[in-house]
Structures are given as structure tokens and as C-alpha cells.
Design an enzyme around this catalytic site. Structure first.
Site, PDB file in Angstrom:
ATOM      1  CE  LYS A  51     -36.635  26.247  51.778  1.00  0.00           C
ATOM      2  NZ  LYS A  51     -37.015  26.138  53.194  1.00  0.00           N
ATOM      3  N   GLY A  52     -32.916  29.119  47.555  1.00  0.00           N
ATOM      4  CA  GLY A  52     -31.875  30.145  47.529  1.00  0.00           C
ATOM      5  C   GLY A  52     -32.006  31.139  46.394  1.00  0.00           C
ATOM      6  CD  GLU A 107     -27.361  26.728  41.184  1.00  0.00           C
ATOM      7  OE1 GLU A 107     -28.419  27.138  41.683  1.00  0.00           O
ATOM      8  OE2 GLU A 107     -26.975  25.550  41.261  1.00  0.00           O
ATOM      9  CG  ASP A 108     -28.372  29.899  44.796  1.00  0.00           C
ATOM     10  OD1 ASP A 108     -27.643  29.001  44.317  1.00  0.00           O
ATOM     11  OD2 ASP A 108     -29.271  29.669  45.624  1.00  0.00           O
ATOM     12  CG  ASP A 111     -18.354  24.985  46.712  1.00  0.00           C
ATOM     13  OD1 ASP A 111     -17.235  25.365  46.351  1.00  0.00           O
ATOM     14  OD2 ASP A 111     -18.548  24.428  47.814  1.00  0.00           O
ATOM     15  CE  LYS A 139     -18.736  28.745  47.680  1.00  0.00           C
ATOM     16  NZ  LYS A 139     -18.888  28.590  49.138  1.00  0.00           N
ATOM     17  CB  VAL A 161     -21.421  34.028  50.886  1.00  0.00           C
ATOM     18  CG1 VAL A 161     -19.959  34.364  50.704  1.00  0.00           C
ATOM     19  CG2 VAL A 161     -21.942  33.276  49.665  1.00  0.00           C
ATOM     20  CG  ASP A 167     -30.015  28.239  53.731  1.00  0.00           C
ATOM     21  OD1 ASP A 167     -29.421  28.023  52.658  1.00  0.00           O
ATOM     22  OD2 ASP A 167     -30.383  27.322  54.488  1.00  0.00           O
TER      23      ASP A 167
HETATM   24  P1  5GP Z   1     -22.007  22.489  44.491  1.00  0.00           P
HETATM   25  O1  5GP Z   1     -22.717  21.250  44.048  1.00  0.00           O
HETATM   26  O2  5GP Z   1     -21.671  23.424  43.349  1.00  0.00           O
HETATM   27  O3  5GP Z   1     -20.796  22.178  45.334  1.00  0.00           O
HETATM   28  O4  5GP Z   1     -22.954  23.218  45.515  1.00  0.00           O
HETATM   29  C1  5GP Z   1     -23.910  24.099  45.114  1.00  0.00           C
HETATM   30  C2  5GP Z   1     -24.948  24.304  46.188  1.00  0.00           C
HETATM   31  O5  5GP Z   1     -24.364  24.299  47.510  1.00  0.00           O
HETATM   32  C3  5GP Z   1     -25.582  25.676  46.018  1.00  0.00           C
HETATM   33  O6  5GP Z   1     -26.703  25.610  45.159  1.00  0.00           O
HETATM   34  C4  5GP Z   1     -25.923  26.038  47.447  1.00  0.00           C
HETATM   35  O7  5GP Z   1     -27.166  25.471  47.785  1.00  0.00           O
HETATM   36  C5  5GP Z   1     -24.853  25.370  48.279  1.00  0.00           C
HETATM   37  N1  5GP Z   1     -23.729  26.299  48.564  1.00  0.00           N
HETATM   38  C6  5GP Z   1     -22.466  26.236  48.069  1.00  0.00           C
HETATM   39  N2  5GP Z   1     -21.716  27.233  48.551  1.00  0.00           N
HETATM   40  C7  5GP Z   1     -22.523  27.968  49.354  1.00  0.00           C
HETATM   41  C8  5GP Z   1     -22.309  29.157  50.146  1.00  0.00           C
HETATM   42  O8  5GP Z   1     -21.222  29.771  50.210  1.00  0.00           O
HETATM   43  N3  5GP Z   1     -23.380  29.610  50.850  1.00  0.00           N
HETATM   44  C9  5GP Z   1     -24.588  28.994  50.825  1.00  0.00           C
HETATM   45  N4  5GP Z   1     -25.563  29.539  51.562  1.00  0.00           N
HETATM   46  N5  5GP Z   1     -24.823  27.880  50.099  1.00  0.00           N
HETATM   47  C10 5GP Z   1     -23.799  27.379  49.371  1.00  0.00           C
END
Ligand code: 5GP
Length: 190
Positions: A51-52, A107-108, A111, A139, A161, A167
Site C-alpha cells: 500500500k506504500g 517503487e516508494d 533499501d 537508501k 522513514v 508506514d
Molecule cells: P528492501 O527489500 O529493498 O530491503 O525493502 C524494501 C521494502 O521495505 C520497501 O518496499 C518498504 O516496504 C520497506 N522499507 C524499507 N525501508 C523503509 C523505510 O525507511 N520506511 C518504511 N516505511 N518502509 C521501508
């Protein structure tokens, strides 16, 4: 522009505003213009994960002045073990057939990059004509997989964040800005 209302109880949990609503809008408008230029005549399909993505997708769509389509998918919260391998479970798939389409994965936040890598691989297998990524917050400190990010909003440090759709345990999504949570709000848990 008229200011959005902000829930007072949640403001107390924010230690710092990283990007104001205006700063976000300005950047999203620029991304939309860039996409419109690059995809003129191609009618791209924008794909987002619920939902982000809701605010970013809504604003980005309105910033693109060429014909576009939109679709969503939904993935489950994964266990820490599955997450380490970058495996996510698809809860809702796209409704649009994507073979031969020009896809933009919106993509929002990225990470480690594991989630996106997994989803891109699964979309690529359906043979779209092209597949590019548009991310609002990048990030890259903890990035484990190198990903081609064609459109990027902001590079941000390794903070958790919230706001503008993002969220923490389902809270804070409707904050119009993006900010950092105080440690006590993170520990309180929701
Ligand atoms: P990744 O697989 O790139 O480590 O994680 C991506 C997902 O983790 C994002 O789509 C999001 O749902 C969540 N996420 C990663 N960092 C943050 C953050 O700083 N804040 C929030 N609210 N969600 C995050």
C-alpha cells in the site's frame, strides 16, 4: 497550494521532517515530465506494490501528460528468513497482461534491493517490451543487489522513514511529508 491537515498525535512521534510535501511534489512533477518525454507514443503501464505506493503513484500519474495505464500488485509480509533470500509471496497479482508492454515499476523506497530484485525477475519472465524502475526514495547504504534505477527521486541516508504513504506498523501513512520517527515511537511498536 492548500496545506494538508496533519494528525497532531502523530506529529509528536516525528523527530525530523526530511522532505516537505512541497519538496516531494516538485520532485515528483519533474519525474513525471521526464517519463512523459521518454515514453511519448508508447503508452506505458505503471506498476506499483500496495500500500506504500498510493500517494506517489497518484501524484506521479497526474504529473505525466501522455496516455498511461496503471496496475497494482500486493505482496505479503515475509519472515526474516525469507526476506534474507529476497523471497516475497504475491498476494495480489497484476490484472493487466504485460507481454509486449512498456512497464515502469514504481517503487516508494528501496533499501537492500532484495524485494525489488525478486519482483523484477518475476515480471521480466512475462516478457514485457521494456522494464524500467522509478523509485522515490533510494537508501543505498544497505544495498545488497545492484539494480538499474532509471528514475530516482531522492537519495536518503539509512533511516527508517514514514509518511507520504510509508508506514510503521500501518501508522503514519497519511502524513503529507516524509519524516523520521523518534526512537520511543519505534520502540512503542504500535
Ligand atoms: P528492501 O527489500 O529493498 O530491503 O525493502 C524494501 C521494502 O521495505 C520497501 O518496499 C518498504 O516496504 C520497506 N522499507 C524499507 N525501508 C523503509 C523505510 O525507511 N520506511 C518504511 N516505511 N518502509 C521501508
Amino acid at each position: 497550494m492548500e496545506e494538508y491537515p496533519v494528525p497532531e498525535e502523530w506529529m509528536q512521534d516525528i523527530s525530523r521532517v526530511l522532505f516537505t510535501s512541497e519538496q516531494i511534489q516538485e520532485r515528483v512533477a519533474a519525474l513525471g515530465q521526464q517519463i512523459a518525454r521518454d515514453y511519448a507514443g508508447k503508452s506505458p503501464l505503471l506498476v506499483g506494490v500496495l500500500k506504500g505506493i498510493i500517494f506517489f503513484m497518484a501524484d506521479l500519474l497526474r504529473a505525466i501528460n501522455i496516455p498511461v495505464e496503471v496496475d497494482f500488485m500486493s505482496v505479503s509480509n515475509y519472515s526474516p528468513e525469507a526476506r534474507q533470500q529476497g523471497v516475497v509471496r504475491l498476494v495480489k497479482d497484476l490484472e493487466t497482461p504485460i507481454a509486449g508492454r512498456h512497464l515502469i515499476f514504481v517503487e516508494d523506497i528501496i533499501d537492500t534491493g532484495l524485494t525489488l530484485h525478486y519482483l523484477l525477475r518475476s515480471l521480466q519472465a512475462r516478457q514485457p517490451a521494456s522494464l524500467e524502475v522509478c523509485v522515490l526514495f533510494n537508501k543505498d547504504k544497505r544495498r545488497l543487489i545492484d539494480l538499474p534505477l532509471r528514475y530516482k527521486g531522492f537519495d536518503i541516508p539509512d533511516y527508517y522513514v514514514v509518511g507520504y504513504g510509508l508506514d510503521y506498523r500501518e501508522k503514519y501513512r497519511n502524513l503529507p511529508f516524509v519524516g523520521l520517527l523518534k526512537a520511543e515511537a519505534l520502540h512503542r511498536g504500535g
